[in-house]
Design a protein around this motif. Structure first.
Motif, PDB file in Angstrom:
ATOM      1  N   ASN A 195      14.409   1.249  40.744  1.00  0.00           N
ATOM      2  CA  ASN A 195      15.275   0.805  41.822  1.00  0.00           C
ATOM      3  C   ASN A 195      14.633  -0.352  42.586  1.00  0.00           C
ATOM      4  O   ASN A 195      15.307  -1.303  42.995  1.00  0.00           O
ATOM      5  CB  ASN A 195      15.575   1.962  42.758  1.00  0.00           C
ATOM      6  CG  ASN A 195      16.755   1.659  43.673  1.00  0.00           C
ATOM      7  OD1 ASN A 195      17.850   1.381  43.202  1.00  0.00           O
ATOM      8  ND2 ASN A 195      16.514   1.724  44.964  1.00  0.00           N
ATOM      9  N   SER A 196      13.310  -0.276  42.756  1.00  0.00           N
ATOM     10  CA  SER A 196      12.600  -1.380  43.403  1.00  0.00           C
ATOM     11  C   SER A 196      12.647  -2.637  42.541  1.00  0.00           C
ATOM     12  O   SER A 196      12.716  -3.761  43.055  1.00  0.00           O
ATOM     13  CB  SER A 196      11.142  -0.985  43.664  1.00  0.00           C
ATOM     14  OG  SER A 196      11.074   0.114  44.557  1.00  0.00           O
TER      15      SER A 196
ATOM     16  N   LYS B  94      21.988 -12.767  45.281  1.00  0.00           N
ATOM     17  CA  LYS B  94      21.624 -12.061  46.511  1.00  0.00           C
ATOM     18  C   LYS B  94      22.084 -12.845  47.733  1.00  0.00           C
ATOM     19  O   LYS B  94      22.272 -12.276  48.794  1.00  0.00           O
ATOM     20  CB  LYS B  94      20.112 -11.839  46.573  1.00  0.00           C
ATOM     21  CG  LYS B  94      19.677 -11.031  47.791  1.00  0.00           C
ATOM     22  CD  LYS B  94      18.178 -10.863  47.845  1.00  0.00           C
ATOM     23  CE  LYS B  94      17.777 -10.104  49.118  1.00  0.00           C
ATOM     24  NZ  LYS B  94      16.319  -9.966  49.238  1.00  0.00           N
TER      25      LYS B  94
ATOM     26  N   VAL C 249      23.091  -2.070  45.893  1.00  0.00           N
ATOM     27  CA  VAL C 249      22.307  -1.902  44.676  1.00  0.00           C
ATOM     28  C   VAL C 249      21.271  -0.790  44.819  1.00  0.00           C
ATOM     29  O   VAL C 249      20.707  -0.338  43.843  1.00  0.00           O
ATOM     30  CB  VAL C 249      21.590  -3.226  44.299  1.00  0.00           C
ATOM     31  CG1 VAL C 249      22.597  -4.264  43.897  1.00  0.00           C
ATOM     32  CG2 VAL C 249      20.739  -3.706  45.444  1.00  0.00           C
ATOM     33  N   THR C 250      21.007  -0.384  46.039  1.00  0.00           N
ATOM     34  CA  THR C 250      20.064   0.709  46.246  1.00  0.00           C
ATOM     35  C   THR C 250      20.815   2.038  46.171  1.00  0.00           C
ATOM     36  O   THR C 250      21.792   2.245  46.878  1.00  0.00           O
ATOM     37  CB  THR C 250      19.376   0.587  47.614  1.00  0.00           C
ATOM     38  OG1 THR C 250      18.704  -0.674  47.682  1.00  0.00           O
ATOM     39  CG2 THR C 250      18.362   1.700  47.817  1.00  0.00           C
TER      40      THR C 250
ATOM     41  N   THR D 286      24.084  -8.389  47.237  1.00  0.00           N
ATOM     42  CA  THR D 286      23.100  -8.171  48.292  1.00  0.00           C
ATOM     43  C   THR D 286      23.080  -6.716  48.739  1.00  0.00           C
ATOM     44  O   THR D 286      22.045  -6.134  49.013  1.00  0.00           O
ATOM     45  CB  THR D 286      23.418  -9.065  49.504  1.00  0.00           C
ATOM     46  OG1 THR D 286      23.497 -10.413  49.063  1.00  0.00           O
ATOM     47  CG2 THR D 286      22.318  -8.962  50.549  1.00  0.00           C
ATOM     48  N   THR D 287      24.254  -6.108  48.802  1.00  0.00           N
ATOM     49  CA  THR D 287      24.342  -4.707  49.242  1.00  0.00           C
ATOM     50  C   THR D 287      24.835  -3.831  48.096  1.00  0.00           C
ATOM     51  O   THR D 287      25.470  -4.289  47.168  1.00  0.00           O
ATOM     52  CB  THR D 287      25.318  -4.585  50.422  1.00  0.00           C
ATOM     53  OG1 THR D 287      26.606  -5.046  50.014  1.00  0.00           O
ATOM     54  CG2 THR D 287      24.849  -5.424  51.596  1.00  0.00           C
TER      55      THR D 287
ATOM     56  N   GLN E   5      15.743  -4.644  43.079  1.00  0.00           N
ATOM     57  CA  GLN E   5      15.599  -5.509  44.250  1.00  0.00           C
ATOM     58  C   GLN E   5      14.764  -6.744  43.917  1.00  0.00           C
ATOM     59  O   GLN E   5      15.045  -7.851  44.387  1.00  0.00           O
ATOM     60  CB  GLN E   5      14.951  -4.732  45.399  1.00  0.00           C
ATOM     61  CG  GLN E   5      15.773  -3.562  45.916  1.00  0.00           C
ATOM     62  CD  GLN E   5      17.090  -4.014  46.517  1.00  0.00           C
ATOM     63  OE1 GLN E   5      17.172  -5.080  47.111  1.00  0.00           O
ATOM     64  NE2 GLN E   5      18.132  -3.210  46.351  1.00  0.00           N
TER      65      GLN E   5
ATOM     66  N   LEU F 203      16.883  -9.224  42.124  1.00  0.00           N
ATOM     67  CA  LEU F 203      17.757  -9.895  43.080  1.00  0.00           C
ATOM     68  C   LEU F 203      17.014 -11.005  43.819  1.00  0.00           C
ATOM     69  O   LEU F 203      17.554 -12.084  44.051  1.00  0.00           O
ATOM     70  CB  LEU F 203      18.309  -8.887  44.094  1.00  0.00           C
ATOM     71  CG  LEU F 203      19.324  -7.873  43.574  1.00  0.00           C
ATOM     72  CD1 LEU F 203      19.638  -6.851  44.655  1.00  0.00           C
ATOM     73  CD2 LEU F 203      20.596  -8.571  43.136  1.00  0.00           C
ATOM     74  N   ASP F 204      15.757 -10.741  44.167  1.00  0.00           N
ATOM     75  CA  ASP F 204      14.968 -11.724  44.925  1.00  0.00           C
ATOM     76  C   ASP F 204      14.565 -12.922  44.078  1.00  0.00           C
ATOM     77  O   ASP F 204      14.458 -14.042  44.591  1.00  0.00           O
ATOM     78  CB  ASP F 204      13.710 -11.061  45.500  1.00  0.00           C
ATOM     79  CG  ASP F 204      14.043 -10.042  46.579  1.00  0.00           C
ATOM     80  OD1 ASP F 204      15.116 -10.177  47.206  1.00  0.00           O
ATOM     81  OD2 ASP F 204      13.237  -9.106  46.784  1.00  0.00           O
TER      82      ASP F 204
ATOM     83  N   GLN G 229      27.447   1.368  40.515  1.00  0.00           N
ATOM     84  CA  GLN G 229      26.675   0.119  40.424  1.00  0.00           C
ATOM     85  C   GLN G 229      26.834  -0.549  39.051  1.00  0.00           C
ATOM     86  O   GLN G 229      26.910  -1.778  38.961  1.00  0.00           O
ATOM     87  CB  GLN G 229      25.192   0.409  40.696  1.00  0.00           C
ATOM     88  CG  GLN G 229      24.905   0.895  42.100  1.00  0.00           C
ATOM     89  CD  GLN G 229      25.563   0.009  43.143  1.00  0.00           C
ATOM     90  OE1 GLN G 229      25.445  -1.210  43.100  1.00  0.00           O
ATOM     91  NE2 GLN G 229      26.277   0.628  44.072  1.00  0.00           N
TER      92      GLN G 229
END
Length: 273
Positions: free
Chosen positions: A119-120, A138, A166-167, A163-164, A123, A126-127, A193
């Motif tokens: 999950n990290s 993102k 995905v967690t 951006t939102t 992110q 995305l970055d 997702q």
């Protein structure tokens, strides 16, 4: 009337000599430049049309480059989305494993550790999915690319905004709360997702296809416009070479005529002898 003060024949011969020499020089200019229109006086209307067609060709060639760049930007976004999809598929498998009664709470804790790390990584993807400093999936990427002529030639490229959402909730942590219910809830979120990423990839793919199609259309337009421009401005080598040969022959004849005309006063002087 025979006169020696004014050599009319020589003047006439010189006039034709200058005219023929000018014709030869003009033909040489056209042959050496490859253009039928060396000066505006050669074809004023043709020059105006050719100049506009050349400007259109220049703009379209840059538009073709812009279309290729737009497709490249979106392909980078699609690559990031594809990797997120791969990670989500693994996370889906982990939730399915955690739901099974074959594993204990302790083992669900191990599953949770990998799940949380993945999950990290989502992110992280995305970055790092960027193009020329712009975040693509993102930062709500939204740019226009000029891929045509005139004000209507712009196409808006919108990459997926993830951006939102995905967690997702992990299937459990350690030995506390690591239950089938937590894993089932996480599995449902993963399904959402996966659907979001699939929709985003479809949107990006459609835009890539559009830009690639526009690039093909631009290439065809450039080819046709350059062909039309060639018919207007390019010189016919065979015809112009024939005119050059003719002008050279006439120039040589005029030189000979001037020489003959210059001898006329000399002949008239014999009358005085």
């Amino acid at each position: 009337m025979p006169v020696i003060a004014t050599n009319t024949a020589a003047n006439s011969a010189i006039r034709f000599l200058n005219k023929n020499a000018s014709m030869a020089a003009n033909s040489v200019s056209k042959l050496s430049s490859g253009s039928r229109i060396v000066r505006a006086s050669d074809d004023a209307a043709g020059l105006a049309i050719s100049t506009k067609l050349t400007a259109d060709t220049t703009a379209l060639k840059q538009a073709g480059t812009n279309a290729a760049q737009a497709a490249s930007v979106l392909q980078v976004a699609d690559g990031g989305l594809a990797r997120i999809s791969d990670v989500l598929q693994r996370m889906k498998a982990l939730t399915a494993q955690a739901i099974s009664g074959a594993v204990t709470s302790a083992e669900r804790g191990y599953i949770n550790a990998e799940y949380t790390a993945l999950n990290s990584e989502v992110q992280g993807i995305l970055d790092t999915t960027t193009f020329n400093g712009s975040e693509l999936i993102k930062g709500a990427y939204n740019e226009s690319f000029f891929v045509g002529l005139g004000a209507s030639g712009a196409i808006n490229a919108i990459a997926a905004d993830l951006t939102t959402g995905v967690t997702v909730t992990a299937p459990g942590g350690g030995t506390t709360g690591a239950t089938n219910a937590n894993a089932s809830a996480a599995s449902a979120l993963i399904d959402t997702q996966i659907a979001n990423v699939s929709t985003a990839r479809a949107t990006v793919g459609a835009l890539i296809s559009r830009f690639e199609t526009r690039g093909d259309q631009i290439a065809t337009s450039v080819e046709n416009i350059e062909a039309a421009n060639s018919a207007i401005k390019d010189v016919d080598l065979a015809a112009e070479q024939s005119r050059l040969v003719s002008a050279n022959v006439l120039t040589q004849a005029a030189v000979s005529a001037v020489s003959q005309a210059n001898q006329i006063p000399q002949s008239l002087l014999r009358v005085l002898q």
